[in-house]
Scaffold this active site. Structure first.
Site, PDB file in Angstrom:
ATOM      1  N   CYS A  96       2.457  -8.169  -9.769  1.00 22.57           N
ATOM      2  CA  CYS A  96       3.425  -8.928  -8.984  1.00 22.57           C
ATOM      3  C   CYS A  96       2.950 -10.368  -8.754  1.00 22.57           C
ATOM      4  O   CYS A  96       2.909 -11.143  -9.691  1.00 22.57           O
ATOM      5  CB  CYS A  96       3.738  -8.167  -7.705  1.00 22.57           C
ATOM      6  SG  CYS A  96       5.368  -8.544  -7.081  1.00 22.57           S
ATOM      7  N   HIS A 101       4.697  -2.724  -8.609  1.00 26.02           N
ATOM      8  CA  HIS A 101       3.483  -2.375  -7.843  1.00 26.02           C
ATOM      9  C   HIS A 101       3.008  -0.971  -8.214  1.00 26.02           C
ATOM     10  O   HIS A 101       3.402   0.005  -7.561  1.00 26.02           O
ATOM     11  CB  HIS A 101       3.798  -2.393  -6.343  1.00 26.02           C
ATOM     12  CG  HIS A 101       3.903  -3.757  -5.760  1.00 26.02           C
ATOM     13  ND1 HIS A 101       2.873  -4.370  -5.095  1.00 26.02           N
ATOM     14  CD2 HIS A 101       4.929  -4.633  -5.756  1.00 26.02           C
ATOM     15  CE1 HIS A 101       3.252  -5.564  -4.692  1.00 26.02           C
ATOM     16  NE2 HIS A 101       4.505  -5.752  -5.080  1.00 26.02           N
ATOM     17  N   GLU A 154       0.316   0.381  -7.572  1.00 27.52           N
ATOM     18  CA  GLU A 154      -0.561   0.930  -6.523  1.00 27.52           C
ATOM     19  C   GLU A 154       0.243   1.592  -5.409  1.00 27.52           C
ATOM     20  O   GLU A 154      -0.332   2.203  -4.519  1.00 27.52           O
ATOM     21  CB  GLU A 154      -1.467  -0.190  -5.960  1.00 27.52           C
ATOM     22  CG  GLU A 154      -0.826  -1.162  -4.985  1.00 27.52           C
ATOM     23  CD  GLU A 154       0.109  -2.186  -5.621  1.00 27.52           C
ATOM     24  OE1 GLU A 154       0.406  -2.063  -6.820  1.00 27.52           O
ATOM     25  OE2 GLU A 154       0.562  -3.093  -4.901  1.00 27.52           O
TER      26      GLU A 154
END
Ligand code: GLN
Length: 198
Positions: free
Chosen positions: A82, A172, A174
């Protein structure tokens, strides 16, 4: 031997990356100041999501910009997600700002609009199959150079790519339980070999 991964920890979603990397048995170092880079020998680097303008400013103020750029240019494997993707972009669309600028691509900030730009979907990632993708005021990749491999597309947007030691996602990875992107990144990190002192 565990791989040592530096995670830029000056702003944004760094703690979530550390959780995922630990699940994959990596040793994580939070990078906040230049001595974090000199005190450890890093095998890889993560540039997390957050706000690229703020991160770019802090990187310079904290004297992290030059040493990190040198490491990336020297071939240290790096995952930029990002805002991290924006930091690596050689050009930002309709913007004269360049941060590390090491990757041959044009990134477009807030490519899905500022307010309604957060959503979740699933799409193919390289040869790894379909993975969940969370987008938060995400950029996309408007164009890539010839030496850049496109890893994922969502509709007409390029959302993941790789050039040599650099992997970027506009989403994202994560923030889901899926470990594919981090595993892909760790596979770029060469195994540590034991050095023999005679
Ligand atoms: N919109 C942010 C930027 O331009 C990126 C958002 C994110 O990292 N989730 O820097």
């Amino acid at each position: 031997m565990k791989k040592t991964i530096g995670v830029l920890a000056i702003q944004g979603a760094f703690a979530e990356h550390i959780k995922v990397l630990r699940k994959l048995d990596s040793h994580c170092i939070e990078i906040r100041k230049p001595s974090d880079l000199t005190d450890h020998s890093l095998d890889g680097l993560v540039l997390p999501g957050g706000e690229s303008t703020v991160m770019g400013k802090l990187l310079r103020e904290l004297a992290l910009f030059e040493p990190l750029k040198d490491l990336i240019e020297a071939g240290l494997p790096v995952l930029g997600t990002c805002a991290g993707l924006i930091l690596l972009a050689g050009k930002i669309s309709e913007d004269d700002t360049i941060h590390f600028g090491t990757m041959n691509m044009v990134a477009r900030r807030n490519a899905y609009g500022r307010q309604l730009g957060s959503f979740q979907t699933a799409a193919e990632f390289g040869a790894c199959g379909k993975i969940p993708m969370v987008f938060i005021r995400a950029p996309d990749i408007e164009r890539v150079g010839a030496n850049v491999e496109i890893l994922a597309r969502v509709d007409h947007h390029i959302v993941a790519a790789r050039q040599a030691n650099m992997v970027v996602t506009s989403f994202h990875p994560e923030l889901t339980d899926d470990l594919t992107v981090h595993q892909y990144f760790l596979n770029l990190v060469p195994q540590k070999t034991k050095t023999c002192v005679a």
